[in-house]
Design an enzyme around this catalytic site. Sequence first.
Site, PDB file in Angstrom:
ATOM      1  CD  GLU B 129      -2.788  -1.289   2.414  1.00  0.00           C
ATOM      2  OE1 GLU B 129      -2.679  -0.399   3.297  1.00  0.00           O
ATOM      3  OE2 GLU B 129      -3.618  -2.196   2.442  1.00  0.00           O
ATOM      4  N   GLY B 133       4.964  -0.828   2.724  1.00  0.00           N
ATOM      5  CA  GLY B 133       5.763  -1.563   1.765  1.00  0.00           C
ATOM      6  C   GLY B 133       6.484  -2.699   2.460  1.00  0.00           C
ATOM      7  CB  ILE B 159      -1.021  -3.424  -8.209  1.00  0.00           C
ATOM      8  CG1 ILE B 159      -1.373  -3.038  -6.767  1.00  0.00           C
ATOM      9  CG2 ILE B 159      -1.589  -4.790  -8.581  1.00  0.00           C
ATOM     10  CD1 ILE B 159      -0.693  -3.870  -5.688  1.00  0.00           C
ATOM     11  CB  THR B 160       3.105  -6.277 -11.367  1.00  0.00           C
ATOM     12  OG1 THR B 160       4.265  -5.755 -10.747  1.00  0.00           O
ATOM     13  CG2 THR B 160       3.460  -6.784 -12.754  1.00  0.00           C
ATOM     14  NE  ARG B 269      34.840  -0.164 -30.162  1.00  0.00           N
ATOM     15  CZ  ARG B 269      34.605   0.971 -30.798  1.00  0.00           C
ATOM     16  NH1 ARG B 269      33.987   0.962 -31.960  1.00  0.00           N
ATOM     17  NH2 ARG B 269      34.983   2.115 -30.272  1.00  0.00           N
ATOM     18  CD  GLN B 337      32.673   1.782 -17.760  1.00  0.00           C
ATOM     19  OE1 GLN B 337      31.604   2.298 -17.466  1.00  0.00           O
ATOM     20  NE2 GLN B 337      33.760   2.484 -17.992  1.00  0.00           N
ATOM     21  N   GLY B 341      30.349   4.110 -25.047  1.00  0.00           N
ATOM     22  CA  GLY B 341      29.291   5.017 -25.492  1.00  0.00           C
ATOM     23  C   GLY B 341      28.113   4.266 -26.097  1.00  0.00           C
ATOM     24  CD  GLU B 364       7.504 -10.463  -5.967  1.00  0.00           C
ATOM     25  OE1 GLU B 364       6.733  -9.789  -5.260  1.00  0.00           O
ATOM     26  OE2 GLU B 364       7.141 -11.341  -6.757  1.00  0.00           O
TER      27      GLU B 364
END
Lengths: 259, 384
Positions: B129, B133, B159-160, B269, B337, B341, B364
């Site tokens: 609520e 929590g 609420i999911t 890369r 990281q 960029g 949860e």
Amino acid sequence: MNIVVCVKQVPDTATERKLRSDDKTLDRDAADGVINELCEYAVEEALKIKEAHGGEVTVLTMGPSKATDTIRKALAMGADKAVHLVDDALHGSDALSTSYALAQTLKKIGFDLVILGSESTDARTGVLAAMLAERLGTPQLTLARKVDIDGSAVTIERVTDYGYDKVEASLPAVVSVVEKINEPRYPSFKGIMAAKKKPVETLGIADAEIAADQVGLASAWSEVVEFAAAPPRAAGTVVKDEGDGGAKAAEFLASKKFI
Amino acid sequence: MSVDRVLPTPEAHDLLDLVRELAAKEIVPRAAADEAASRFPRDVFSLLGASGLLGLPYPEEYGGAAQPYEVYLQVIEELAAAWLAVGLGVSVHTLSCFPVAAYGSDAQRAELLPAMTGGELLGAYCLSEPHSGSDAAALTTRAVPGADGYVVDGVKAWITHGGVADFYTLMARTSGDGARGISCFHVPAGVDGLSSGTPERKMGMRSSPTAQVRFDGVRLSPDALVGSPGEGFRIAMAALDGGRLGIAACAVGVAQAAFDAASAYARERRQFGSPLTEFQGLAFMLADMATSIAAARALYLEAARLRDAGRPYGTQAAMAKLFATDMCMRVTTDAVQVLGGYGYVEDFPVERHMREAKVLQIVEGTNQIQRLVIGRAIAKGSIG
């Protein structure tokens, strides 16, 4: 209605596919075997026809023993039972002898409607449906993007270069489908579980009354004489823009007949 | 993701194959776009439901698939790797079914569960609520017992699936005395007086609606009560033990997805003439990421096996949730990281994974609450 769907296990198109060096046939062990994509559309269409008109869907495949994975996939989607034609004598069969072997099997197991994908991703001959119909003495309705059944009449929309033809025939018949026809369902987990309990009948060539001298590599009408690996992709052409990049790019495209 | 999994049965392998196929074809391709548009993928849940994935750990006679938690959680992990909103959504739905499955009467199970686990309905779990929590027992939503059932008034928060769920598993106060005054109810979404607020504007998981759910004089029949009056808090905590394992599995999935993206990038890369993986600074970072993902997976699976064996597992579930979600935050941050960029822009998925990770340290039971749970077990001498 007794619907038989012919499915084929093919090497996964996402993996590297090879031919065997000894007899120049497809190396089925070199790649993962998966159900030929168009066969999933054929299974889906068979299931839809069954859902609308009742009956039973039988999966038929000709292939080595590991092709059972492909049968299970079709059964998991919802087909009722399967027939697996497997025999070492069938190895190396070309389209003509494959159509003979499948026709013999179909005569044995019976059918009102045979549905198959219009081609496979490995051999890509695209002739099997026509050959099968000829051997079975039934009408052939190929390249269907839509199939309607009304009583004993089957009507399809046959894809053509200019649009489509409406083709009508009476059952029994052979229909081949293209990917426009539907959206194949995913098997559910329950479907996968249920598929393990569905009957799969295994037939050898003697069971299906297939003459050994009409199938296999030795009796194939076509022969692979020579093959070579596809050349590795060559490095691309780099166009350096020195104020005339647009013209050079256009020149390149014109040389390849793109523009 | 190609995690080499040891699974208990051939059917579990088939199940994971199905999940990977669905993830690759139906979930991954649209995750980024739906996240950007805050678009809830109800149709993905329908597809998962039709595929039999919305009731995996429940009995077959009630529409489930009778899969052990060890298998169910690996399904959650795969789904979360594809898209956290989906993996976490399935976990929350499964949690919402738990009270009826574990504490409902035979009649409730027979009447309600097949639809709840059968794939057509989606559930939500109403415990938190606005002012309650971590201190869940302080909840104030009231279910006042009367002659013909209960009248519910109050507001639930965070609420999911709030507003999109088909049923709500509700914890509400039926009497005044703390945790022992809370009861559990099954509430269909269509009842009069139930409404939901504007979805929260979240840092991540934007496609999954999180909203307040308001109960305004909602009338419930007596058989909406799940378990005994006053048993709600115990049910809620038992449900959360399973839910925490779901979150641990989600965290491992998100971390794995971020690692897969980072390691693939690092192999490709090149800087200073070499792939990034040739630089020890990055190679060691990737090695630590892979190791901690494997450790978190092992930890949640160990807790799951305890649960499957019918042994107490609440402390292990708390450890798994704590470790896996802290790990996920670290691994996703490191993944950004590794990409430099490129990691910070939306063209690559790792910034999304980093935003997703944060919520897992909160839901949860916050990770501080997990430490509290573990600390209490140590004080009681039940572990260590």
